[in-house]
Design a protein around this motif. Sequence first.
Motif, PDB file in Angstrom:
ATOM      1  N   ARG A  65      53.234  51.144  30.992  1.00 20.58           N
ATOM      2  CA  ARG A  65      52.827  49.840  30.478  1.00 20.58           C
ATOM      3  C   ARG A  65      52.393  49.000  31.674  1.00 20.58           C
ATOM      4  NH1 ARG A  65      54.893  49.353  25.181  1.00 20.58           N
ATOM      5  NH2 ARG A  65      56.577  50.812  24.799  1.00 20.58           N
ATOM      6  N   VAL A  66      51.295  48.262  31.510  1.00 20.58           N
ATOM      7  CA  VAL A  66      50.777  47.454  32.611  1.00 20.58           C
ATOM      8  C   VAL A  66      50.761  45.974  32.258  1.00 20.58           C
ATOM      9  CG1 VAL A  66      49.338  49.262  33.626  1.00 20.58           C
ATOM     10  CG2 VAL A  66      48.376  47.766  31.878  1.00 20.58           C
ATOM     11  N   THR A  67      50.809  45.179  33.306  1.00 23.44           N
ATOM     12  CA  THR A  67      50.584  43.736  33.211  1.00 23.44           C
ATOM     13  C   THR A  67      49.327  43.449  34.014  1.00 23.44           C
ATOM     14  OG1 THR A  67      52.963  43.339  33.109  1.00 23.44           O
ATOM     15  CG2 THR A  67      51.561  41.459  33.692  1.00 23.44           C
ATOM     16  N   LEU A  68      48.316  42.875  33.374  1.00 28.57           N
ATOM     17  CA  LEU A  68      47.068  42.553  34.053  1.00 28.57           C
ATOM     18  C   LEU A  68      47.274  41.339  34.936  1.00 28.57           C
ATOM     19  CD1 LEU A  68      46.291  44.273  31.539  1.00 28.57           C
ATOM     20  CD2 LEU A  68      44.140  43.057  31.546  1.00 28.57           C
ATOM     21  N   ARG A  69      46.771  41.398  36.176  1.00 26.84           N
ATOM     22  CA  ARG A  69      46.944  40.312  37.140  1.00 26.84           C
ATOM     23  C   ARG A  69      45.640  39.575  37.417  1.00 26.84           C
ATOM     24  NH1 ARG A  69      51.715  38.859  36.205  1.00 26.84           N
ATOM     25  NH2 ARG A  69      53.227  40.487  36.552  1.00 26.84           N
ATOM     26  N   HIS A  70      44.609  40.294  37.846  1.00 22.83           N
ATOM     27  CA  HIS A  70      43.334  39.637  38.133  1.00 22.83           C
ATOM     28  C   HIS A  70      42.227  40.678  38.231  1.00 22.83           C
ATOM     29  CE1 HIS A  70      43.637  40.838  42.386  1.00 22.83           C
ATOM     30  NE2 HIS A  70      44.894  40.468  42.305  1.00 22.83           N
ATOM     31  N   VAL A  71      40.997  40.205  38.272  1.00 17.62           N
ATOM     32  CA  VAL A  71      39.846  41.093  38.402  1.00 17.62           C
ATOM     33  C   VAL A  71      39.799  41.641  39.823  1.00 17.62           C
ATOM     34  CG1 VAL A  71      37.330  41.228  38.325  1.00 17.62           C
ATOM     35  CG2 VAL A  71      38.547  39.831  36.634  1.00 17.62           C
ATOM     36  N   ALA A  72      39.699  42.957  39.940  1.00 13.58           N
ATOM     37  CA  ALA A  72      39.627  43.618  41.242  1.00 13.58           C
ATOM     38  C   ALA A  72      38.187  43.963  41.612  1.00 13.58           C
ATOM     39  CB  ALA A  72      40.474  44.888  41.239  1.00 13.58           C
ATOM     40  N   GLY A  73      37.340  44.129  40.619  1.00 11.52           N
ATOM     41  CA  GLY A  73      35.960  44.499  40.902  1.00 11.52           C
ATOM     42  C   GLY A  73      35.264  45.004  39.661  1.00 11.52           C
ATOM     43  N   ALA A  74      34.111  45.579  39.874  1.00 12.48           N
ATOM     44  CA  ALA A  74      33.306  46.110  38.783  1.00 12.48           C
ATOM     45  C   ALA A  74      32.551  47.336  39.276  1.00 12.48           C
ATOM     46  CB  ALA A  74      32.328  45.051  38.284  1.00 12.48           C
ATOM     47  N   GLY A  75      32.090  48.123  38.337  1.00 14.22           N
ATOM     48  CA  GLY A  75      31.308  49.306  38.661  1.00 14.22           C
ATOM     49  C   GLY A  75      30.339  49.601  37.537  1.00 14.22           C
ATOM     50  N   GLU A  76      29.450  50.537  37.794  1.00 15.51           N
ATOM     51  CA  GLU A  76      28.458  50.904  36.788  1.00 15.51           C
ATOM     52  C   GLU A  76      28.196  52.398  36.872  1.00 15.51           C
ATOM     53  OE1 GLU A  76      23.743  50.115  35.840  1.00 15.51           O
ATOM     54  OE2 GLU A  76      24.832  48.642  37.018  1.00 15.51           O
ATOM     55  N   LEU A  77      27.988  53.016  35.697  1.00 20.33           N
ATOM     56  CA  LEU A  77      27.685  54.439  35.630  1.00 20.33           C
ATOM     57  C   LEU A  77      26.530  54.640  34.659  1.00 20.33           C
ATOM     58  CD1 LEU A  77      28.415  57.413  36.305  1.00 20.33           C
ATOM     59  CD2 LEU A  77      29.946  57.353  34.323  1.00 20.33           C
ATOM     60  N   ALA A  78      25.492  55.347  35.088  1.00 16.90           N
ATOM     61  CA  ALA A  78      24.359  55.663  34.219  1.00 16.90           C
ATOM     62  C   ALA A  78      24.601  57.008  33.551  1.00 16.90           C
ATOM     63  CB  ALA A  78      23.068  55.699  35.025  1.00 16.90           C
TER      64      ALA A  78
END
Length: 128
Positions: A65-78
Amino acid sequence: MPEKPFSLAVSALIRDDEGRVLLLKRAAAASINPGKWDLPGGALDPGETFDRALWREVREETGMRVTLRHVAGAGELALPTRRVAYLVMTCDVDRTEISLSPEHEDYAWVAPGEAATMDLVEQFRGLF
């Protein structure tokens, strides 16, 4: 030619008390990125919020089980028919014991510098 549509996926950047990050090795039979190291997470179901999707995906893939803290980043996949935008969230977990789903064949807690040298999925290479 029309642009490929985007879909949204969420992933968890989970660190333990020693600062190591959790990586999951995708099963050799996986249709996307077989045998590569990945973060827990996945696609949103229709109408699902990204926090609920991440809670569900992490639970399904690791048993944690996780607790979300903050945005770490983003990525993209084609992919052949679409592009996937990944929102990566830093998360705390309730424990470090893992119960893998059939989607993955191994896991590792690694230092961020070590993660950068592993055979990571393309969309997360810039995170480490």
